[in-house]
Design a protein around this motif. Structure first.
Motif, mmCIF file in Angstrom:
data_model
loop_
_atom_site.group_PDB
_atom_site.id
_atom_site.type_symbol
_atom_site.label_atom_id
_atom_site.label_comp_id
_atom_site.label_asym_id
_atom_site.label_seq_id
_atom_site.Cartn_x
_atom_site.Cartn_y
_atom_site.Cartn_z
ATOM 1 N N VAL A 54 -4.093 7.893 -1.774
ATOM 2 C CA VAL A 54 -4.011 8.127 -0.133
ATOM 3 C C VAL A 54 -2.569 8.353 0.098
ATOM 4 N N ILE A 55 -2.215 9.310 1.167
ATOM 5 C CA ILE A 55 -0.972 9.599 1.624
ATOM 6 C C ILE A 55 -1.189 9.741 3.052
ATOM 7 N N LEU A 56 -0.433 8.734 3.855
ATOM 8 C CA LEU A 56 -0.681 8.558 5.286
ATOM 9 C C LEU A 56 0.144 9.639 5.958
ATOM 10 N N LYS A 57 0.003 9.701 7.235
ATOM 11 C CA LYS A 57 0.395 10.784 8.151
ATOM 12 C C LYS A 57 1.862 10.500 8.363
ATOM 13 N N ASN A 58 2.146 9.142 8.796
ATOM 14 C CA ASN A 58 3.583 8.372 8.895
ATOM 15 C C ASN A 58 3.724 7.365 8.398
ATOM 16 N N ASN B 215 4.951 3.448 -4.774
ATOM 17 C CA ASN B 215 6.036 4.294 -4.820
ATOM 18 C C ASN B 215 5.870 5.811 -5.310
ATOM 19 N N GLY B 216 6.551 6.903 -4.876
ATOM 20 C CA GLY B 216 6.048 8.189 -5.433
ATOM 21 C C GLY B 216 5.321 9.147 -4.531
ATOM 22 N N LYS B 217 4.478 9.872 -4.977
ATOM 23 C CA LYS B 217 4.038 10.977 -4.255
ATOM 24 C C LYS B 217 2.858 10.661 -3.239
ATOM 25 N N PHE B 218 2.457 9.505 -3.450
ATOM 26 C CA PHE B 218 1.319 8.992 -2.485
ATOM 27 C C PHE B 218 1.689 7.430 -2.082
ATOM 28 N N ASP B 219 0.994 6.992 -1.119
ATOM 29 C CA ASP B 219 1.340 5.888 -0.638
ATOM 30 C C ASP B 219 0.702 4.749 -1.109
ATOM 31 N N TYR B 220 -0.667 4.683 -1.341
ATOM 32 C CA TYR B 220 -1.592 3.728 -1.747
ATOM 33 C C TYR B 220 -2.484 4.252 -2.964
ATOM 34 N N LEU B 221 -2.910 3.439 -3.841
ATOM 35 C CA LEU B 221 -3.946 3.497 -4.884
ATOM 36 C C LEU B 221 -5.004 2.580 -4.478
ATOM 37 N N VAL B 222 -6.175 2.993 -4.458
ATOM 38 C CA VAL B 222 -7.422 2.148 -3.967
ATOM 39 C C VAL B 222 -8.401 2.466 -5.288
ATOM 40 N N LYS B 223 -8.859 1.397 -5.563
ATOM 41 C CA LYS B 223 -9.917 1.372 -6.752
ATOM 42 C C LYS B 223 -11.226 0.917 -5.846
ATOM 43 N N ILE B 224 -12.198 1.952 -6.071
ATOM 44 C CA ILE B 224 -13.507 1.640 -5.431
ATOM 45 C C ILE B 224 -14.534 1.558 -6.501
ATOM 46 N N VAL B 225 -15.386 0.532 -6.291
ATOM 47 C CA VAL B 225 -16.548 0.502 -7.294
ATOM 48 C C VAL B 225 -17.768 0.312 -6.416
ATOM 49 N N ALA B 226 -18.721 1.477 -6.566
ATOM 50 C CA ALA B 226 -19.745 1.468 -5.544
ATOM 51 C C ALA B 226 -20.970 1.933 -6.266
ATOM 52 N N LEU C 74 -7.682 6.346 10.338
ATOM 53 C CA LEU C 74 -6.824 5.522 9.914
ATOM 54 C C LEU C 74 -5.530 5.806 9.748
ATOM 55 N N GLY C 75 -5.390 7.215 9.988
ATOM 56 C CA GLY C 75 -3.934 7.878 9.730
ATOM 57 C C GLY C 75 -3.543 8.434 8.401
ATOM 58 N N ILE C 76 -4.621 8.750 7.960
ATOM 59 C CA ILE C 76 -4.684 9.493 6.558
ATOM 60 C C ILE C 76 -4.072 10.841 6.503
ATOM 61 N N GLN C 77 -3.398 11.146 5.889
ATOM 62 C CA GLN C 77 -2.907 12.570 5.824
ATOM 63 C C GLN C 77 -3.761 13.504 5.022
ATOM 64 N N SER C 78 -3.861 12.786 3.816
ATOM 65 C CA SER C 78 -4.654 13.435 2.678
ATOM 66 C C SER C 78 -5.035 12.497 1.332
ATOM 67 N N TYR C 79 -6.016 12.807 0.516
ATOM 68 C CA TYR C 79 -6.524 11.817 -0.269
ATOM 69 C C TYR C 79 -6.922 12.651 -1.804
ATOM 70 N N SER C 80 -6.835 12.021 -2.743
ATOM 71 C CA SER C 80 -7.585 12.776 -4.059
ATOM 72 C C SER C 80 -8.229 11.540 -4.561
ATOM 73 N N ILE C 81 -9.481 11.810 -5.004
ATOM 74 C CA ILE C 81 -10.315 10.993 -5.492
ATOM 75 C C ILE C 81 -10.603 11.360 -7.123
ATOM 76 N N PHE C 82 -10.619 10.507 -7.990
ATOM 77 C CA PHE C 82 -10.785 10.307 -9.369
ATOM 78 C C PHE C 82 -11.923 9.542 -9.790
#
Length: 154
Positions: free
Chosen positions: A71-75, A101-112, A130-138
């Motif tokens: 997840v990357i936040l807008k600000n 730290n790095g190219k994105f702000d958060y790493l989230v692990k989801i189990v659903a 919630l102020g998310i600029q972009s995300y990538s899901i794997f």
């Protein structure tokens, strides 16, 4: 707290078998039961041992899917990050959540449940504004290595 060689032995044993009896643990690390229990209590009081968990085979529990989301936040104002964090902490399907730290702000692990489960959770997060600029899901397709023990050394 400074850890000695016996403390490290105790931690190694506990991380491979958190249900080991105090008597068996004491024997394995070369102590009598009472001093062993005192050391465990000291490790817990110091916040080094923070809990004892059971691990499950998700495939035997149902149709669970694991995904990691970058997840990357807008600000990057602290208030915005805290708002995002509070919202994520309320989602039961989020089983790990890291600010990185790095190219994105958060790493989230989801189990659903269900193949689309992580995407449904992510859509809820996105719709919450919630102020998310972009995300990538794997989506995790397999886990060739599952190492739950830390390489503790003396």
């Amino acid at each position: 707290m400074k850890l000695d060689r016996i403390d490290i032995k105790i931690l190694r044993k506990l991380q491979t078998n958190g249900r080991i009896s105090n008597v068996d643990l004491a024997e394995a690390v070369g102590l009598s039961a009472s001093p062993c229990l005192a050391r465990i209590k000291k490790l817990e009081a110091a916040g080094i041992v923070i809990g004892y968990n059971a691990h499950f085979d998700l495939a035997k529990l149902g149709d669970f899917v694991t995904a990691y989301v970058q997840v990357i936040l807008k600000n990057h104002r602290r208030a915005e990050a805290e708002r995002f964090e509070r919202a994520i902490l309320r989602i039961a399907e989020v089983v790990e959540f890291h600010m990185v730290n790095g190219k994105f702000d958060y790493l989230v692990k989801i189990v659903a449940q269900g193949y689309d489960g992580p995407a449904r959770i992510l859509e809820q997060i996105w719709q919450a504004d919630l102020g998310i600029q972009s995300y990538s899901i794997f989506i995790v397709s397999s886990t060739p290595i599952r190492n739950s023990s830390l390489p503790l050394s003396d």
